[in-house]
Scaffold this motif. Structure first.
Motif, PDB file in Angstrom:
ATOM      1  N   GLN A   2      12.013   3.764  -0.194  1.00 39.23           N
ATOM      2  CA  GLN A   2      11.993   2.330  -0.285  1.00 39.23           C
ATOM      3  C   GLN A   2      13.376   1.778   0.004  1.00 39.23           C
ATOM      4  OE1 GLN A   2       8.553   1.854  -0.218  1.00 39.23           O
ATOM      5  NE2 GLN A   2       9.046   0.132  -1.514  1.00 39.23           N
ATOM      6  N   GLN A  33      14.171 -11.760  -0.809  1.00 39.43           N
ATOM      7  CA  GLN A  33      13.145 -12.669  -1.308  1.00 39.43           C
ATOM      8  C   GLN A  33      12.505 -12.085  -2.572  1.00 39.43           C
ATOM      9  OE1 GLN A  33      10.463 -14.348   1.698  1.00 39.43           O
ATOM     10  NE2 GLN A  33      11.691 -13.393   3.308  1.00 39.43           N
ATOM     11  N   TYR A  35       8.958 -12.291  -4.771  1.00 36.65           N
ATOM     12  CA  TYR A  35       7.557 -12.687  -4.725  1.00 36.65           C
ATOM     13  C   TYR A  35       6.903 -12.368  -6.059  1.00 36.65           C
ATOM     14  CZ  TYR A  35       7.645 -13.293   0.355  1.00 36.65           C
ATOM     15  OH  TYR A  35       7.910 -13.745   1.622  1.00 36.65           O
ATOM     16  N   GLN A  37       2.920 -11.683  -7.621  1.00 35.83           N
ATOM     17  CA  GLN A  37       1.513 -11.462  -7.291  1.00 35.83           C
ATOM     18  C   GLN A  37       0.689 -11.450  -8.563  1.00 35.83           C
ATOM     19  OE1 GLN A  37       0.509  -7.700  -5.375  1.00 35.83           O
ATOM     20  NE2 GLN A  37      -1.297  -8.595  -4.430  1.00 35.83           N
ATOM     21  N   GLY A  42      -2.886 -12.706  -3.313  1.00 35.99           N
ATOM     22  CA  GLY A  42      -1.803 -12.154  -2.521  1.00 35.99           C
ATOM     23  C   GLY A  42      -0.461 -12.566  -3.102  1.00 35.99           C
ATOM     24  N   PRO A  43       0.613 -11.883  -2.731  1.00 37.90           N
ATOM     25  CA  PRO A  43       1.943 -12.264  -3.213  1.00 37.90           C
ATOM     26  C   PRO A  43       2.309 -13.676  -2.773  1.00 37.90           C
ATOM     27  CG  PRO A  43       1.984 -10.074  -2.212  1.00 37.90           C
ATOM     28  CD  PRO A  43       0.659 -10.681  -1.887  1.00 37.90           C
ATOM     29  N   GLN A  45       5.723 -16.317  -2.507  1.00 45.90           N
ATOM     30  CA  GLN A  45       7.185 -16.329  -2.585  1.00 45.90           C
ATOM     31  C   GLN A  45       7.658 -17.263  -3.693  1.00 45.90           C
ATOM     32  OE1 GLN A  45       9.874 -18.764  -0.439  1.00 45.90           O
ATOM     33  NE2 GLN A  45      10.701 -17.060   0.712  1.00 45.90           N
ATOM     34  N   LEU A  48      13.984 -17.422  -1.974  1.00 47.04           N
ATOM     35  CA  LEU A  48      14.667 -16.716  -0.896  1.00 47.04           C
ATOM     36  C   LEU A  48      16.141 -16.965  -1.073  1.00 47.04           C
ATOM     37  CD1 LEU A  48      13.750 -16.611   2.885  1.00 47.04           C
ATOM     38  CD2 LEU A  48      16.092 -17.036   2.150  1.00 47.04           C
ATOM     39  N   PHE A  88       7.946  -8.711  -7.125  1.00 44.42           N
ATOM     40  CA  PHE A  88       8.512  -7.872  -6.076  1.00 44.42           C
ATOM     41  C   PHE A  88       9.788  -8.495  -5.528  1.00 44.42           C
ATOM     42  CE2 PHE A  88       4.911  -5.072  -5.283  1.00 44.42           C
ATOM     43  CZ  PHE A  88       3.802  -5.833  -5.594  1.00 44.42           C
ATOM     44  N   LEU A 101       9.407  -7.076   6.743  1.00 43.49           N
ATOM     45  CA  LEU A 101       9.897  -7.362   5.402  1.00 43.49           C
ATOM     46  C   LEU A 101       9.428  -6.230   4.511  1.00 43.49           C
ATOM     47  CD1 LEU A 101      11.402  -9.630   3.823  1.00 43.49           C
ATOM     48  CD2 LEU A 101       9.148 -10.493   3.193  1.00 43.49           C
ATOM     49  N   THR A 102      10.392  -5.533   3.881  1.00 45.52           N
ATOM     50  CA  THR A 102      10.069  -4.373   3.068  1.00 45.52           C
ATOM     51  C   THR A 102      10.086  -4.742   1.601  1.00 45.52           C
ATOM     52  OG1 THR A 102      11.045  -2.909   4.718  1.00 45.52           O
ATOM     53  CG2 THR A 102      10.722  -2.005   2.526  1.00 45.52           C
ATOM     54  N   PHE A 103       9.000  -4.417   0.913  1.00 46.42           N
ATOM     55  CA  PHE A 103       8.849  -4.760  -0.491  1.00 46.42           C
ATOM     56  C   PHE A 103       9.226  -3.589  -1.394  1.00 46.42           C
ATOM     57  CE2 PHE A 103       6.611  -8.857  -0.678  1.00 46.42           C
ATOM     58  CZ  PHE A 103       6.387  -9.062   0.675  1.00 46.42           C
ATOM     59  N   LYS A 105       8.763  -1.632  -5.214  1.00 47.48           N
ATOM     60  CA  LYS A 105       7.551  -1.111  -5.831  1.00 47.48           C
ATOM     61  C   LYS A 105       6.921  -2.094  -6.801  1.00 47.48           C
ATOM     62  CE  LYS A 105       9.045   3.685  -5.444  1.00 47.48           C
ATOM     63  NZ  LYS A 105       9.454   4.926  -6.161  1.00 47.48           N
TER      64      LYS A 105
ATOM     65  N   TYR B  35      -0.451  -5.906   5.844  1.00 49.12           N
ATOM     66  CA  TYR B  35       0.147  -5.006   4.859  1.00 49.12           C
ATOM     67  C   TYR B  35      -0.980  -4.248   4.167  1.00 49.12           C
ATOM     68  CZ  TYR B  35       4.918  -6.931   4.892  1.00 49.12           C
ATOM     69  OH  TYR B  35       6.194  -7.295   5.234  1.00 49.12           O
ATOM     70  N   LEU B  42       1.895  -0.695  -4.381  1.00 50.65           N
ATOM     71  CA  LEU B  42       2.899  -0.505  -3.344  1.00 50.65           C
ATOM     72  C   LEU B  42       2.454  -1.178  -2.053  1.00 50.65           C
ATOM     73  CD1 LEU B  42       5.607   0.943  -2.955  1.00 50.65           C
ATOM     74  CD2 LEU B  42       4.318   2.895  -2.066  1.00 50.65           C
ATOM     75  N   LEU B  90      -3.750  -6.801   3.081  1.00 49.21           N
ATOM     76  CA  LEU B  90      -3.249  -8.169   2.962  1.00 49.21           C
ATOM     77  C   LEU B  90      -2.737  -8.662   4.303  1.00 49.21           C
ATOM     78  CD1 LEU B  90      -1.389  -7.578  -0.370  1.00 49.21           C
ATOM     79  CD2 LEU B  90      -3.061  -9.392  -0.061  1.00 49.21           C
ATOM     80  N   PHE B  98      10.626 -12.238   9.702  1.00 50.29           N
ATOM     81  CA  PHE B  98      10.615 -11.869   8.296  1.00 50.29           C
ATOM     82  C   PHE B  98      11.733 -12.559   7.508  1.00 50.29           C
ATOM     83  CE2 PHE B  98      14.378  -9.230   8.265  1.00 50.29           C
ATOM     84  CZ  PHE B  98      14.591  -9.073   9.616  1.00 50.29           C
ATOM     85  N   PHE B 104       0.716 -15.198   2.193  1.00 45.26           N
ATOM     86  CA  PHE B 104      -0.292 -14.154   2.154  1.00 45.26           C
ATOM     87  C   PHE B 104      -1.678 -14.712   1.895  1.00 45.26           C
ATOM     88  CE2 PHE B 104       1.789 -10.014   2.197  1.00 45.26           C
ATOM     89  CZ  PHE B 104       3.109 -10.344   1.963  1.00 45.26           C
ATOM     90  N   GLY B 105      -2.677 -14.019   2.434  1.00 51.02           N
ATOM     91  CA  GLY B 105      -4.044 -14.256   2.041  1.00 51.02           C
ATOM     92  C   GLY B 105      -4.331 -13.530   0.734  1.00 51.02           C
TER      93      GLY B 105
END
Lengths: 113, 113
Positions: A2, A33, A35, A37, A42-43, A45, A48, A88, A101-103, A105, B35, B42, B90, B98, B104-105
């Motif tokens: 990650q 960012q 987020y 959920q 869905g997540p 935001q 930022l 997240f 965009l990497t989230f 865990k 996603y 995750l 998602l 990004f 997100f949905g």
């Protein structure tokens, strides 16, 4: 591995208390960012914060960014039951792509009455 | 307020079947994403499209294929599902890349029996 990671898997607080979720990341970033959920959604935001910013606020939320230690925190004051969610942090992608965009865990926050 | 719409909400199928998920955004965004979220929450990016062009294709199995008819639509087809494909898929969109906020949905939950 990650690129971004929250430091706690789960946190639990009572309504009205404050809580902080921490995040560490491994590479240079343009922005980070946060987020949230909620169950079945869905997540969404929350904040930022760009690499040249140190703090950002959004109502009861406050995010900080420390690029020297590659870490960020999200603080929530006066928590409510509806703040119960997975939180997240997410960072820019690296390695040639501008569209990733990497989230992390995620940290499950539970706020109890 | 949802502006990224995914169908179906749930899908149960058997190993080897083909499934398709649909996603539409009404925000006028240029970039859309898929996603995958596993049972531990995750989130991993699978695909990213900018103006109907594939930008990111993470090393997902070849049985996954994204399809975009215009910048407002991004579908996902899985040709022959495997048990490990059980997850929530998602869809998200953003104005450009990004660096911006992702919308997100609610996700499509896939269960493979």
């Amino acid at each position: 591995s990650q690129l971004a990671e929250e430091n706690s898997w789960a946190l639990s607080v009572h309504e009205g208390e404050s809580v902080t979720v921490n995040c560490s990341y491994k590479t240079s970033i343009t922005a980070l960012q946060w987020y949230r959920q909620k169950s079945g959604k869905g997540p969404a935001q929350l904040i930022l914060i760009r690499s040249n910013e140190r703090e950002k606020r959004n109502g009861r939320l406050r995010a900080t960014l420390d690029t020297s230690s590659q870490s960020s925190s999200l603080s929530i004051t006066a928590t409510r039951c509806e703040d119960t969610a997975v939180y997240f942090c997410a960072t820019d992608g690296v390695g040639g792509s501008n569209y990733k965009l990497t989230f992390g865990k995620g940290t499950l926050l539970t706020v109890t009455p | 307020e949802t502006a990224v719409f995914q169908t179906p909400n749930y899908h149960v199928t058997q190993v080897g079947n083909e499934v398709s998920f649909n996603c539409k955004q009404t925000l006028g965004h240029d970039t859309m994403y898929w996603y995958k979220q596993d049972s531990k929450k995750l989130l991993k990016i699978m695909f990213s499209y900018n103006n109907k062009q594939l930008i990111v294709n993470e090393t997902v199995p070849r049985r996954f294929s994204p399809q975009s008819s215009d910048k407002a639509h991004l579908n996902l087809r899985i040709k022959s599902v495997e048990p490990e494909d059980s997850a929530v898929y998602l869809c998200a969109s953003s104005y450009t890349g990004f660096h911006e906020r992702l919308f997100f949905g609610h996700g499509t939950k896939l269960s493979v029996l």
